[in-house]
Write a protein that holds these residues in place. Structure first.
Motif, PDB file in Angstrom:
ATOM      1  N   GLY A  37       2.091 -38.096  30.010  1.00 45.28           N
ATOM      2  CA  GLY A  37       2.428 -38.467  31.376  1.00 45.28           C
ATOM      3  C   GLY A  37       3.928 -38.467  31.618  1.00 45.28           C
ATOM      4  N   ILE A  38       4.679 -39.003  30.652  1.00 47.07           N
ATOM      5  CA  ILE A  38       6.146 -39.022  30.776  1.00 47.07           C
ATOM      6  C   ILE A  38       6.694 -37.603  30.775  1.00 47.07           C
ATOM      7  N   GLU A  54       5.326 -34.866  31.743  1.00 46.51           N
ATOM      8  CA  GLU A  54       5.073 -34.213  33.041  1.00 46.51           C
ATOM      9  C   GLU A  54       6.086 -34.668  34.089  1.00 46.51           C
ATOM     10  N   LYS A  55       6.459 -35.947  34.049  1.00 46.97           N
ATOM     11  CA  LYS A  55       7.402 -36.487  35.033  1.00 46.97           C
ATOM     12  C   LYS A  55       8.811 -35.952  34.843  1.00 46.97           C
ATOM     13  N   PRO A 100      11.735 -41.665  32.753  1.00 42.27           N
ATOM     14  CA  PRO A 100      11.846 -40.810  33.948  1.00 42.27           C
ATOM     15  C   PRO A 100      13.106 -41.104  34.750  1.00 42.27           C
ATOM     16  N   ARG A 143      16.213 -38.490  35.409  1.00 40.44           N
ATOM     17  CA  ARG A 143      16.514 -38.167  36.804  1.00 40.44           C
ATOM     18  C   ARG A 143      18.014 -38.335  37.056  1.00 40.44           C
TER      19      ARG A 143
END
Length: 241
Positions: A146-147, A149-150, A235, A239
């Motif tokens: 999940g991480i 993908e983010k 994430p 970013r």
């Protein structure tokens, strides 16, 4: 022999194959692990993966057919992870007294685990998306996907890196801790377990539980903390970068 062939044809075409193969292989691997004095290199998870992969390749059974039965065991991973909270509950007083140091250790350990992997990948010239896939390698595989993908990585590759990291940690942890001179008393085992859970997530925690109750409790704590911290901070960090 014909009866065996009939049984094989029946099992290989039904969900019973995955369930039966997983249980039989793991029980054999666990028996060998116990017989060999719980040697790290005899880790039953590692050899179960190797044996089942070999069986699937040799018999031509595809993974979806295997997983149709193995999913029943996969479902139990959730309750098993939740059960790791029980040893922590028994040690709630000492955890309350150490919460500041534990939080700082988890934060710094997570940064070191992720940062070292990213730096190494960048240094050897790996593609950008592969480097990003390395970042959550020390978080348990479903969360790592999940991480990944983010932050722009490849989720499937992150899952592979996470499993490999867990295996390496479970196999090498004891030798590394001995080399560093970390004690084997209650405090030392807690430190070993926390380090193993931080760097090698669930597979490392499982190894710690086999070795010592204090190590297992703190490994479970580290595993949970890394999941929360990585999911919240990683994430955001990528970013900003």
């Amino acid at each position: 022999m014909p009866r065996f062939v009939q049984l094989w044809v029946y099992l290989s075409a039904t969900p019973l194959f995955g369930l039966t193969a997983t249980l039989v292989v793991y029980l054999l691997a666990q028996a060998a692990y116990n017989r060999l004095g719980n040697a790290p290199w005899a880790n039953p998870v590692l050899w179960s993966v190797v044996a089942i992969a070999g069986v699937l390749l040799a018999t031509g059974v595809d993974y979806p057919t295997y997983f149709a039965g193995a999913q029943f065991i996969h479902f139990l991973l959730g309750p098993a992870v939740v059960a790791l909270a029980w040893p922590l509950w028994l040690r709630r007083a000492e955890l309350r007294a150490r919460y500041g140091r534990v939080l700082m250790a988890a934060l710094l350990g997570g940064i070191a685990a992720s940062g070292s992997a990213v730096a190494l990948g960048w240094a050897v010239g790996l593609p950008h998306d592969v480097v990003l896939s390395l970042a959550p390698k020390s978080v348990t595989a479903p969360v790592a996907m999940g991480i990944s993908e983010k932050i722009g990585g490849i989720p499937a590759l992150s899952a592979v890196f996470a499993v490999l990291t867990g295996m390496v940690g479970a196999l090498s942890g004891k030798y590394l801790f001995d080399l560093l001179g970390i004690a084997t008393d209650a405090t030392g085992m807690s430190a070993r377990g926390f380090a193993l859970g931080t760097a090698a997530h669930g597979i490392g925690a499982a190894r710690a539980l086999h070795v010592n109750a204090d190590a297992g409790a703190y490994a479970g704590l580290a595993l949970g903390m890394q999941v929360v911290l990585a999911a919240l901070l990683m994430p955001l960090a990528f970013r900003l970068l």
